[in-house]
Design a protein around this motif. Structure first.
Motif, PDB file in Angstrom:
ATOM      1  N   THR A   7       0.694  -1.268  -0.070  1.00  0.00           N
ATOM      2  CA  THR A   7       0.000   0.051   0.009  1.00  0.00           C
ATOM      3  C   THR A   7       0.896   1.420  -0.033  1.00  0.00           C
ATOM      4  OG1 THR A   7      -0.022  -0.140   2.327  1.00  0.00           O
ATOM      5  CG2 THR A   7      -1.843  -1.251   1.257  1.00  0.00           C
ATOM      6  N   GLU A   8       2.020   1.332   0.198  1.00  0.00           N
ATOM      7  CA  GLU A   8       2.852   2.396   0.319  1.00  0.00           C
ATOM      8  C   GLU A   8       3.437   2.521  -0.871  1.00  0.00           C
ATOM      9  OE1 GLU A   8       5.438   2.395   3.943  1.00  0.00           O
ATOM     10  OE2 GLU A   8       3.774   2.070   5.208  1.00  0.00           O
ATOM     11  N   ASN A   9       3.291   3.559  -1.809  1.00  0.00           N
ATOM     12  CA  ASN A   9       3.876   3.633  -3.275  1.00  0.00           C
ATOM     13  C   ASN A   9       5.337   3.601  -3.142  1.00  0.00           C
ATOM     14  OD1 ASN A   9       1.202   3.966  -4.454  1.00  0.00           O
ATOM     15  ND2 ASN A   9       1.248   6.315  -3.823  1.00  0.00           N
ATOM     16  N   ASP A  10       6.042   4.071  -2.423  1.00  0.00           N
ATOM     17  CA  ASP A  10       7.496   3.889  -2.579  1.00  0.00           C
ATOM     18  C   ASP A  10       8.183   2.529  -2.658  1.00  0.00           C
ATOM     19  OD1 ASP A  10       6.753   3.981   0.133  1.00  0.00           O
ATOM     20  OD2 ASP A  10       9.033   4.425   0.804  1.00  0.00           O
ATOM     21  N   LYS A  11       7.199   1.452  -1.817  1.00  0.00           N
ATOM     22  CA  LYS A  11       7.579   0.429  -1.824  1.00  0.00           C
ATOM     23  C   LYS A  11       6.729  -0.427  -2.871  1.00  0.00           C
ATOM     24  CE  LYS A  11       8.414   0.239   3.400  1.00  0.00           C
ATOM     25  NZ  LYS A  11       8.014   1.763   3.332  1.00  0.00           N
TER      26      LYS A  11
ATOM     27  N   LYS B  88       8.142  -0.711  -6.416  1.00  0.00           N
ATOM     28  CA  LYS B  88       9.252  -1.317  -6.564  1.00  0.00           C
ATOM     29  C   LYS B  88       9.081  -2.833  -6.900  1.00  0.00           C
ATOM     30  CE  LYS B  88      12.270   1.279  -3.725  1.00  0.00           C
ATOM     31  NZ  LYS B  88      12.670   1.487  -2.007  1.00  0.00           N
ATOM     32  N   TRP B  89       7.913  -3.596  -6.590  1.00  0.00           N
ATOM     33  CA  TRP B  89       7.412  -4.989  -7.196  1.00  0.00           C
ATOM     34  C   TRP B  89       6.410  -4.738  -8.019  1.00  0.00           C
ATOM     35  CZ3 TRP B  89       2.595  -6.719  -6.640  1.00  0.00           C
ATOM     36  CH2 TRP B  89       1.786  -6.193  -5.375  1.00  0.00           C
ATOM     37  N   MET B  90       5.738  -3.810  -8.193  1.00  0.00           N
ATOM     38  CA  MET B  90       4.622  -3.710  -9.487  1.00  0.00           C
ATOM     39  C   MET B  90       4.604  -2.071  -9.769  1.00  0.00           C
ATOM     40  SD  MET B  90       2.617  -4.400 -11.355  1.00  0.00           S
ATOM     41  CE  MET B  90       0.664  -4.851 -11.803  1.00  0.00           C
ATOM     42  N   SER B  91       5.503  -1.883 -10.860  1.00  0.00           N
ATOM     43  CA  SER B  91       5.967  -0.189 -10.900  1.00  0.00           C
ATOM     44  C   SER B  91       4.749   0.402 -11.761  1.00  0.00           C
ATOM     45  CB  SER B  91       7.010  -0.187 -11.994  1.00  0.00           C
ATOM     46  OG  SER B  91       6.801  -0.918 -13.064  1.00  0.00           O
ATOM     47  N   ASN B  92       3.921  -0.391 -12.107  1.00  0.00           N
ATOM     48  CA  ASN B  92       2.621   0.261 -12.595  1.00  0.00           C
ATOM     49  C   ASN B  92       1.562   0.752 -11.663  1.00  0.00           C
ATOM     50  OD1 ASN B  92       3.299  -2.080 -14.745  1.00  0.00           O
ATOM     51  ND2 ASN B  92       2.750  -0.405 -15.845  1.00  0.00           N
TER      52      ASN B  92
ATOM     53  N   LEU C 265       8.053  -8.943  -4.800  1.00  0.00           N
ATOM     54  CA  LEU C 265       7.454  -8.590  -3.431  1.00  0.00           C
ATOM     55  C   LEU C 265       8.285  -9.456  -2.443  1.00  0.00           C
ATOM     56  CD1 LEU C 265       3.796  -7.955  -2.335  1.00  0.00           C
ATOM     57  CD2 LEU C 265       5.178  -9.471  -1.148  1.00  0.00           C
ATOM     58  N   CYS C 266       8.343 -10.344  -2.495  1.00  0.00           N
ATOM     59  CA  CYS C 266       8.935 -11.306  -1.617  1.00  0.00           C
ATOM     60  C   CYS C 266      10.523 -10.887  -1.420  1.00  0.00           C
ATOM     61  CB  CYS C 266       9.046 -12.880  -1.727  1.00  0.00           C
ATOM     62  SG  CYS C 266       7.304 -13.581  -1.605  1.00  0.00           S
ATOM     63  N   ASP C 267      10.848 -10.841  -2.527  1.00  0.00           N
ATOM     64  CA  ASP C 267      12.610 -10.203  -2.474  1.00  0.00           C
ATOM     65  C   ASP C 267      12.500  -8.993  -1.743  1.00  0.00           C
ATOM     66  OD1 ASP C 267      13.263 -12.544  -3.853  1.00  0.00           O
ATOM     67  OD2 ASP C 267      13.567 -11.552  -5.529  1.00  0.00           O
ATOM     68  N   LEU C 268      11.592  -8.029  -2.068  1.00  0.00           N
ATOM     69  CA  LEU C 268      11.663  -6.740  -1.427  1.00  0.00           C
ATOM     70  C   LEU C 268      11.665  -6.703   0.116  1.00  0.00           C
ATOM     71  CD1 LEU C 268      11.825  -3.445  -1.623  1.00  0.00           C
ATOM     72  CD2 LEU C 268       9.170  -3.809  -1.903  1.00  0.00           C
ATOM     73  N   LEU C 269      10.721  -7.797   0.492  1.00  0.00           N
ATOM     74  CA  LEU C 269      10.644  -7.882   2.067  1.00  0.00           C
ATOM     75  C   LEU C 269      11.848  -8.394   2.546  1.00  0.00           C
ATOM     76  CD1 LEU C 269       7.205  -9.391   2.009  1.00  0.00           C
ATOM     77  CD2 LEU C 269       7.611  -7.303   3.231  1.00  0.00           C
ATOM     78  N   ASN C 270      12.792  -9.268   1.806  1.00  0.00           N
ATOM     79  CA  ASN C 270      13.888  -9.641   2.266  1.00  0.00           C
ATOM     80  C   ASN C 270      15.229  -8.575   1.978  1.00  0.00           C
ATOM     81  OD1 ASN C 270      12.973 -12.099   3.080  1.00  0.00           O
ATOM     82  ND2 ASN C 270      12.764 -12.993   1.132  1.00  0.00           N
TER      83      ASN C 270
END
Length: 163
Positions: free
Chosen positions: A32-36, A39-43, A129-134
């Motif tokens: 829900t936070e655009n900056d994050k 990073k996994w769904m740029s659109n 998304l999973c990678d971003l969390l890691n």
């Protein structure tokens, strides 16, 4: 893990389930936070985070073109559902002792030649998304991985259509 597809009387429900070693707070933030989120769904871009609120699907083609998306269901840190063309996408979060479970369901009115492309895209986005969390951020969309999953989803859809 490959999604499942269930044929319903008037549509198809595709379900992706991911067990995550991260808190609901952390997962909700990447949804829900655009900056994050971008990073996994740029659109995708959240404009007004509430039921009947708005999101944008940005074309990312050098113009400011976008499609407006309506948030059709919302419960903070639990549910985010929005229109996806004629279809809908729903994220649900639940807590586990080890972290959380993220379920993405896409309700699809009809299977088309584009469906396996869309599903492979969601599959890759969930990996990002999973990678971003890691703590891993990808600079580019992994097209080779997408092609692999596209072939898998073509087979899965063919199986669903033939049964």
């Amino acid at each position: 893990m490959l999604a499942t597809i269930q044929k319903q009387p008037n549509n198809y429900v595709v379900t992706f389930t991911r067990s995550l070693a991260h808190s609901i707070d952390a997962v909700w933030a990447v949804l829900t936070e655009n900056d994050k989120l971008q990073k996994w769904m740029s659109n995708l871009e959240v404009i007004d985070l509430q039921k009947n609120g708005k999101m944008h699907f940005n074309r990312n083609d050098g113009t400011d073109a976008f499609e407006e998306i309506t948030i059709t269901d919302y419960a903070k840190q639990q549910t985010l559902e929005f229109d996806w063309g004629k279809d809908s996408v729903r994220f649900e979060l639940s807590m586990t002792r080890e972290g959380s479970i993220l379920v993405l369901q896409e309700t699809i009115s009809e299977l088309t030649d584009h469906t396996p492309k869309d599903l492979a895209g969601w599959h890759i986005c969930l990996e990002l998304l999973c990678d971003l969390l890691n703590g891993i951020v990808h600079d580019e969309f992994p097209m080779e991985q997408w092609r692999k999953w596209f072939a898998e989803y073509e087979l899965l859809i063919a199986h669903v259509e033939n049964n």
